[in-house]
Design a protein around this motif. Sequence first.
Motif, PDB file in Angstrom:
ATOM      1  N   SER A  25      57.582 -39.728  92.797  1.00 33.21           N
ATOM      2  CA  SER A  25      56.466 -38.861  93.183  1.00 33.21           C
ATOM      3  C   SER A  25      56.904 -37.744  94.126  1.00 33.21           C
ATOM      4  O   SER A  25      56.471 -36.603  93.972  1.00 33.21           O
ATOM      5  CB  SER A  25      55.322 -39.667  93.790  1.00 33.21           C
ATOM      6  OG  SER A  25      55.752 -40.391  94.901  1.00 33.21           O
TER       7      SER A  25
ATOM      8  N   THR B 237      42.755 -38.722  84.945  1.00 33.93           N
ATOM      9  CA  THR B 237      42.745 -37.362  85.481  1.00 33.93           C
ATOM     10  C   THR B 237      44.045 -36.916  86.144  1.00 33.93           C
ATOM     11  O   THR B 237      44.402 -35.757  86.037  1.00 33.93           O
ATOM     12  CB  THR B 237      41.594 -37.181  86.481  1.00 33.93           C
ATOM     13  OG1 THR B 237      41.730 -38.134  87.519  1.00 33.93           O
ATOM     14  CG2 THR B 237      40.258 -37.329  85.790  1.00 33.93           C
ATOM     15  N   ASP B 238      44.746 -37.768  86.829  1.00 35.16           N
ATOM     16  CA  ASP B 238      45.984 -37.361  87.499  1.00 35.16           C
ATOM     17  C   ASP B 238      47.142 -38.230  87.022  1.00 35.16           C
ATOM     18  O   ASP B 238      47.917 -38.763  87.811  1.00 35.16           O
ATOM     19  CB  ASP B 238      45.812 -37.443  89.017  1.00 35.16           C
ATOM     20  CG  ASP B 238      46.823 -36.597  89.756  1.00 35.16           C
ATOM     21  OD1 ASP B 238      47.483 -35.752  89.119  1.00 35.16           O
ATOM     22  OD2 ASP B 238      46.973 -36.789  90.975  1.00 35.16           O
TER      23      ASP B 238
ATOM     24  N   GLU C  96      44.407 -30.421  83.059  1.00 38.23           N
ATOM     25  CA  GLU C  96      43.509 -30.979  84.060  1.00 38.23           C
ATOM     26  C   GLU C  96      42.227 -31.553  83.450  1.00 38.23           C
ATOM     27  O   GLU C  96      41.501 -30.871  82.730  1.00 38.23           O
ATOM     28  CB  GLU C  96      43.156 -29.874  85.055  1.00 38.23           C
ATOM     29  CG  GLU C  96      42.490 -30.369  86.299  1.00 38.23           C
ATOM     30  CD  GLU C  96      42.342 -29.245  87.300  1.00 38.23           C
ATOM     31  OE1 GLU C  96      41.208 -28.871  87.579  1.00 38.23           O
ATOM     32  OE2 GLU C  96      43.390 -28.756  87.767  1.00 38.23           O
ATOM     33  N   ASP C  97      41.978 -32.811  83.730  1.00 37.36           N
ATOM     34  CA  ASP C  97      40.764 -33.532  83.325  1.00 37.36           C
ATOM     35  C   ASP C  97      40.533 -33.627  81.823  1.00 37.36           C
ATOM     36  O   ASP C  97      39.445 -33.977  81.387  1.00 37.36           O
ATOM     37  CB  ASP C  97      39.511 -32.921  83.977  1.00 37.36           C
ATOM     38  CG  ASP C  97      39.531 -33.045  85.489  1.00 37.36           C
ATOM     39  OD1 ASP C  97      40.136 -34.022  85.989  1.00 37.36           O
ATOM     40  OD2 ASP C  97      38.962 -32.181  86.156  1.00 37.36           O
TER      41      ASP C  97
ATOM     42  N   GLU D 110      50.243 -32.042  81.313  1.00 33.62           N
ATOM     43  CA  GLU D 110      48.891 -32.446  81.681  1.00 33.62           C
ATOM     44  C   GLU D 110      47.965 -31.242  81.648  1.00 33.62           C
ATOM     45  O   GLU D 110      48.309 -30.180  82.164  1.00 33.62           O
ATOM     46  CB  GLU D 110      48.960 -33.026  83.100  1.00 33.62           C
ATOM     47  CG  GLU D 110      47.681 -33.480  83.700  1.00 33.62           C
ATOM     48  CD  GLU D 110      47.932 -34.080  85.073  1.00 33.62           C
ATOM     49  OE1 GLU D 110      47.877 -35.304  85.191  1.00 33.62           O
ATOM     50  OE2 GLU D 110      48.205 -33.305  86.023  1.00 33.62           O
TER      51      GLU D 110
ATOM     52  N   THR E 111      50.938 -37.627  88.139  1.00 35.25           N
ATOM     53  CA  THR E 111      51.236 -38.140  89.477  1.00 35.25           C
ATOM     54  C   THR E 111      51.340 -39.659  89.462  1.00 35.25           C
ATOM     55  O   THR E 111      52.248 -40.232  90.078  1.00 35.25           O
ATOM     56  CB  THR E 111      50.157 -37.685  90.484  1.00 35.25           C
ATOM     57  OG1 THR E 111      50.144 -36.254  90.499  1.00 35.25           O
ATOM     58  CG2 THR E 111      50.437 -38.210  91.872  1.00 35.25           C
ATOM     59  N   GLU E 112      50.440 -40.324  88.748  1.00 36.96           N
ATOM     60  CA  GLU E 112      50.481 -41.784  88.657  1.00 36.96           C
ATOM     61  C   GLU E 112      51.771 -42.264  87.991  1.00 36.96           C
ATOM     62  O   GLU E 112      52.366 -43.255  88.428  1.00 36.96           O
ATOM     63  CB  GLU E 112      49.271 -42.304  87.873  1.00 36.96           C
ATOM     64  CG  GLU E 112      47.953 -42.154  88.593  1.00 36.96           C
ATOM     65  CD  GLU E 112      46.792 -42.655  87.754  1.00 36.96           C
ATOM     66  OE1 GLU E 112      46.878 -43.805  87.242  1.00 36.96           O
ATOM     67  OE2 GLU E 112      45.813 -41.911  87.593  1.00 36.96           O
TER      68      GLU E 112
ATOM     69  N   ARG F 171      55.711 -29.165  91.729  1.00 40.68           N
ATOM     70  CA  ARG F 171      54.277 -29.006  91.423  1.00 40.68           C
ATOM     71  C   ARG F 171      53.708 -27.769  92.037  1.00 40.68           C
ATOM     72  O   ARG F 171      53.906 -27.206  92.952  1.00 40.68           O
ATOM     73  CB  ARG F 171      53.488 -30.230  91.874  1.00 40.68           C
ATOM     74  CG  ARG F 171      52.189 -30.357  91.094  1.00 40.68           C
ATOM     75  CD  ARG F 171      51.469 -31.607  91.471  1.00 40.68           C
ATOM     76  NE  ARG F 171      51.473 -32.626  90.472  1.00 40.68           N
ATOM     77  CZ  ARG F 171      50.650 -32.674  89.427  1.00 40.68           C
ATOM     78  NH1 ARG F 171      49.805 -31.725  89.203  1.00 40.68           N
ATOM     79  NH2 ARG F 171      50.670 -33.680  88.592  1.00 40.68           N
TER      80      ARG F 171
ATOM     81  N   PHE G 229      46.761 -35.857  78.759  1.00 46.66           N
ATOM     82  CA  PHE G 229      48.146 -35.760  79.203  1.00 46.66           C
ATOM     83  C   PHE G 229      49.042 -36.266  78.089  1.00 46.66           C
ATOM     84  O   PHE G 229      48.611 -37.007  77.207  1.00 46.66           O
ATOM     85  CB  PHE G 229      48.400 -36.538  80.508  1.00 46.66           C
ATOM     86  CG  PHE G 229      48.354 -38.031  80.360  1.00 46.66           C
ATOM     87  CD1 PHE G 229      49.517 -38.757  80.103  1.00 46.66           C
ATOM     88  CD2 PHE G 229      47.163 -38.725  80.489  1.00 46.66           C
ATOM     89  CE1 PHE G 229      49.482 -40.134  79.967  1.00 46.66           C
ATOM     90  CE2 PHE G 229      47.117 -40.100  80.361  1.00 46.66           C
ATOM     91  CZ  PHE G 229      48.279 -40.815  80.098  1.00 46.66           C
TER      92      PHE G 229
ATOM     93  N   GLU H 265      56.696 -33.733  93.264  1.00 47.48           N
ATOM     94  CA  GLU H 265      55.945 -32.821  94.139  1.00 47.48           C
ATOM     95  C   GLU H 265      56.736 -31.575  94.487  1.00 47.48           C
ATOM     96  O   GLU H 265      56.158 -30.536  94.777  1.00 47.48           O
ATOM     97  CB  GLU H 265      55.464 -33.533  95.393  1.00 47.48           C
ATOM     98  CG  GLU H 265      54.308 -34.465  95.160  1.00 47.48           C
ATOM     99  CD  GLU H 265      53.097 -33.770  94.526  1.00 47.48           C
ATOM    100  OE1 GLU H 265      52.685 -32.678  94.968  1.00 47.48           O
ATOM    101  OE2 GLU H 265      52.557 -34.344  93.539  1.00 47.48           O
TER     102      GLU H 265
END
Length: 181
Positions: A174, A161-162, A51-52, A49, A165-166, A181, A55, A178
């Motif tokens: 998840s 954006t994420d 960021e923004d 990914e 995580t989704e 991460r 991905f 984490e």
Amino acid sequence: MYFAALLARTEDGWEASDTELDDVETLSDLADLAREASPDEDTVLVLIEQEDAWFGVVRVDGEEDPRIYVSDAAAAARSSYGEILLTDELLGRDPDDGDDLDALDLDGTEDGESDGDDDEDAEGGSGAAVASDSVPHGPVGDALILDDLGVSETDLRLMSTDAVTEIAESLGASETLETVR
């Protein structure tokens, strides 16, 4: 900012590991890295990914060819990690269609073109336009890559954006993700 992780599916659930992509230069290298994460030839997902921006998901099932999904090919094409995923096959290009450096005329002129037409080349015009036009804006690849794991094509295409995580939440991984991460 980039984030990359491996999720390996095991008998006990998903195992996550942070992965360093600095030594990965090709899709084959990435697939080998994924296979090393699962000696039992279980499913391994490489989640990348930026960021923004975009991905990517690479799925490796044993010795099968990797399956790839990239959320925005044009954004990924501007990234060294994205370029690993954007193979000619994924983009529907013939690898022999002349996009390589050996086929370029680097003296600033095209066959039959006079030296007076350098303005477009000086601005990055003709060469850059061909390269960017050959990479579509939007998603490319196997949108059903996670379908059998509970993430439908529609769900995958709506992520933004994420997304990593989704995806992990949808897989029930998840908390595992984490930890790296």
